[in-house]
Design a protein around this motif. Structure first.
Motif, PDB file in Angstrom:
ATOM      1  N   LEU A 275     -69.846  61.209 -27.805  1.00  0.00           N
ATOM      2  CA  LEU A 275     -71.093  60.487 -28.057  1.00  0.00           C
ATOM      3  C   LEU A 275     -72.273  61.143 -27.347  1.00  0.00           C
ATOM      4  CD1 LEU A 275     -69.962  56.773 -27.773  1.00  0.00           C
ATOM      5  CD2 LEU A 275     -70.852  57.917 -29.806  1.00  0.00           C
ATOM      6  N   THR A 276     -72.167  61.273 -26.035  1.00  0.00           N
ATOM      7  CA  THR A 276     -73.234  61.861 -25.237  1.00  0.00           C
ATOM      8  C   THR A 276     -72.678  62.177 -23.859  1.00  0.00           C
ATOM      9  OG1 THR A 276     -75.563  61.621 -24.583  1.00  0.00           O
ATOM     10  CG2 THR A 276     -74.155  59.678 -24.311  1.00  0.00           C
ATOM     11  N   HIS A 277     -73.540  62.690 -23.007  1.00  0.00           N
ATOM     12  CA  HIS A 277     -73.157  62.955 -21.624  1.00  0.00           C
ATOM     13  C   HIS A 277     -74.378  62.729 -20.739  1.00  0.00           C
ATOM     14  CE1 HIS A 277     -74.866  66.686 -23.157  1.00  0.00           C
ATOM     15  NE2 HIS A 277     -75.280  66.891 -21.929  1.00  0.00           N
TER      16      HIS A 277
ATOM     17  N   SER B 136     -68.945  60.796 -22.635  1.00  0.00           N
ATOM     18  CA  SER B 136     -68.434  59.605 -23.321  1.00  0.00           C
ATOM     19  C   SER B 136     -67.769  59.995 -24.631  1.00  0.00           C
ATOM     20  CB  SER B 136     -69.551  58.605 -23.558  1.00  0.00           C
ATOM     21  OG  SER B 136     -70.591  59.193 -24.300  1.00  0.00           O
ATOM     22  N   VAL B 137     -66.653  59.332 -24.893  1.00  0.00           N
ATOM     23  CA  VAL B 137     -65.855  59.581 -26.089  1.00  0.00           C
ATOM     24  C   VAL B 137     -65.730  58.272 -26.863  1.00  0.00           C
ATOM     25  CG1 VAL B 137     -63.611  60.338 -26.968  1.00  0.00           C
ATOM     26  CG2 VAL B 137     -64.547  61.376 -24.880  1.00  0.00           C
ATOM     27  N   LEU B 138     -66.169  58.280 -28.115  1.00  0.00           N
ATOM     28  CA  LEU B 138     -65.961  57.122 -28.979  1.00  0.00           C
ATOM     29  C   LEU B 138     -64.494  57.095 -29.380  1.00  0.00           C
ATOM     30  CD1 LEU B 138     -67.294  54.758 -30.517  1.00  0.00           C
ATOM     31  CD2 LEU B 138     -67.562  56.343 -32.443  1.00  0.00           C
ATOM     32  N   CYS B 139     -63.849  55.934 -29.188  1.00  0.00           N
ATOM     33  CA  CYS B 139     -62.421  55.804 -29.454  1.00  0.00           C
ATOM     34  C   CYS B 139     -62.178  54.664 -30.438  1.00  0.00           C
ATOM     35  CB  CYS B 139     -61.669  55.518 -28.154  1.00  0.00           C
ATOM     36  SG  CYS B 139     -61.915  56.753 -26.877  1.00  0.00           S
TER      37      CYS B 139
ATOM     38  N   LEU C 105     -73.838  51.877 -24.974  1.00  0.00           N
ATOM     39  CA  LEU C 105     -73.413  51.002 -26.078  1.00  0.00           C
ATOM     40  C   LEU C 105     -74.364  51.163 -27.254  1.00  0.00           C
ATOM     41  CD1 LEU C 105     -71.695  48.817 -27.379  1.00  0.00           C
ATOM     42  CD2 LEU C 105     -73.091  47.123 -26.160  1.00  0.00           C
ATOM     43  N   SER C 106     -75.657  51.212 -27.013  1.00  0.00           N
ATOM     44  CA  SER C 106     -76.631  51.407 -28.096  1.00  0.00           C
ATOM     45  C   SER C 106     -76.394  52.719 -28.829  1.00  0.00           C
ATOM     46  CB  SER C 106     -78.060  51.378 -27.550  1.00  0.00           C
ATOM     47  OG  SER C 106     -78.367  50.098 -27.073  1.00  0.00           O
ATOM     48  N   ILE C 107     -76.091  53.775 -28.101  1.00  0.00           N
ATOM     49  CA  ILE C 107     -75.804  55.069 -28.723  1.00  0.00           C
ATOM     50  C   ILE C 107     -74.550  54.958 -29.595  1.00  0.00           C
ATOM     51  CG2 ILE C 107     -75.068  57.451 -28.260  1.00  0.00           C
ATOM     52  CD1 ILE C 107     -76.889  57.298 -25.739  1.00  0.00           C
ATOM     53  N   ALA C 108     -73.517  54.292 -29.087  1.00  0.00           N
ATOM     54  CA  ALA C 108     -72.277  54.131 -29.852  1.00  0.00           C
ATOM     55  C   ALA C 108     -72.507  53.326 -31.129  1.00  0.00           C
ATOM     56  CB  ALA C 108     -71.214  53.458 -28.989  1.00  0.00           C
ATOM     57  N   LEU C 109     -73.304  52.287 -31.035  1.00  0.00           N
ATOM     58  CA  LEU C 109     -73.579  51.452 -32.216  1.00  0.00           C
ATOM     59  C   LEU C 109     -74.432  52.208 -33.244  1.00  0.00           C
ATOM     60  CD1 LEU C 109     -74.254  48.074 -30.437  1.00  0.00           C
ATOM     61  CD2 LEU C 109     -72.268  48.648 -31.861  1.00  0.00           C
ATOM     62  N   ARG C 110     -75.356  53.006 -32.757  1.00  0.00           N
ATOM     63  CA  ARG C 110     -76.246  53.754 -33.638  1.00  0.00           C
ATOM     64  C   ARG C 110     -75.540  54.946 -34.282  1.00  0.00           C
ATOM     65  NH1 ARG C 110     -80.140  56.416 -30.184  1.00  0.00           N
ATOM     66  NH2 ARG C 110     -78.678  58.137 -30.266  1.00  0.00           N
ATOM     67  N   ASP C 111     -74.773  55.681 -33.480  1.00  0.00           N
ATOM     68  CA  ASP C 111     -74.185  56.936 -33.942  1.00  0.00           C
ATOM     69  C   ASP C 111     -72.708  56.839 -34.276  1.00  0.00           C
ATOM     70  OD1 ASP C 111     -76.688  57.918 -33.411  1.00  0.00           O
ATOM     71  OD2 ASP C 111     -76.114  58.932 -31.566  1.00  0.00           O
ATOM     72  N   GLY C 112     -72.112  55.701 -33.934  1.00  0.00           N
ATOM     73  CA  GLY C 112     -70.671  55.563 -34.132  1.00  0.00           C
ATOM     74  C   GLY C 112     -70.324  55.186 -35.507  1.00  0.00           C
TER      75      GLY C 112
END
Length: 139
Positions: A68-70, A90-93, A132-139
């Motif tokens: 996701l990002t670092h 961070s790793v989206l799982c 969390l916002s990054i995961a929701l946006r890019d996940g």
């Protein structure tokens, strides 16, 4: 002795409008909630470290999806000296199975509704809501 940043892996697991968080059992951040994670071991990929730490801290099994990002986590002492320096990746799982429970160095683990993270219902580590916002946006 030459000092270098350490690499840490964070597992970001979303499931049914919830996110999996763990309550830290050690400093820095003892008692605060954040994404499960920890040190990347020698010869281990960040993705593998995220999955290993996730299971050790929460009992949840998941599959790594993508990075996701670092960001850097740097803590300094009163006189400005660097005490801690991590590069956190961070790793989206994708959730597979299991019921959350605190393990290893986590006091507790639970599914937290996304809105509760956004509203700051729990005492959170820095940047949890941002990640969390990054995961929701890019996940």
């Amino acid at each position: 002795m030459e000092q270098r940043p350490l690499v840490g892996a964070l597992a970001v697991v979303l499931h049914d409008n919830h996110v999996l968080l763990a309550q830290r059992g050690k400093d820095p951040g003892r008692g605060l909630w954040g994404f499960p994670g920890g040190h990347v071991e020698w010869g281990e990929t960040v993705r593998d470290a995220a999955i290993r730490e996730l299971f050790e801290e929460t009992g949840i099994s998941a599959r790594p999806q993508r990075y996701l990002t670092h960001f850097d986590l740097i803590r300094r002492g009163d006189s400005g000296e660097t005490l801690v320096h991590y590069l956190l990746v961070s790793v989206l799982c994708r959730y597979v199975e299991g019921d959350p429970r605190g393990g290893d160095d986590a006091l507790d683990a639970r599914w937290v509704h996304i809105d509760d993270v956004r509203q700051g219902t729990l005492p959170l580590l820095d940047r949890v809501a941002e990640l969390l916002s990054i995961a929701l946006r890019d996940g």
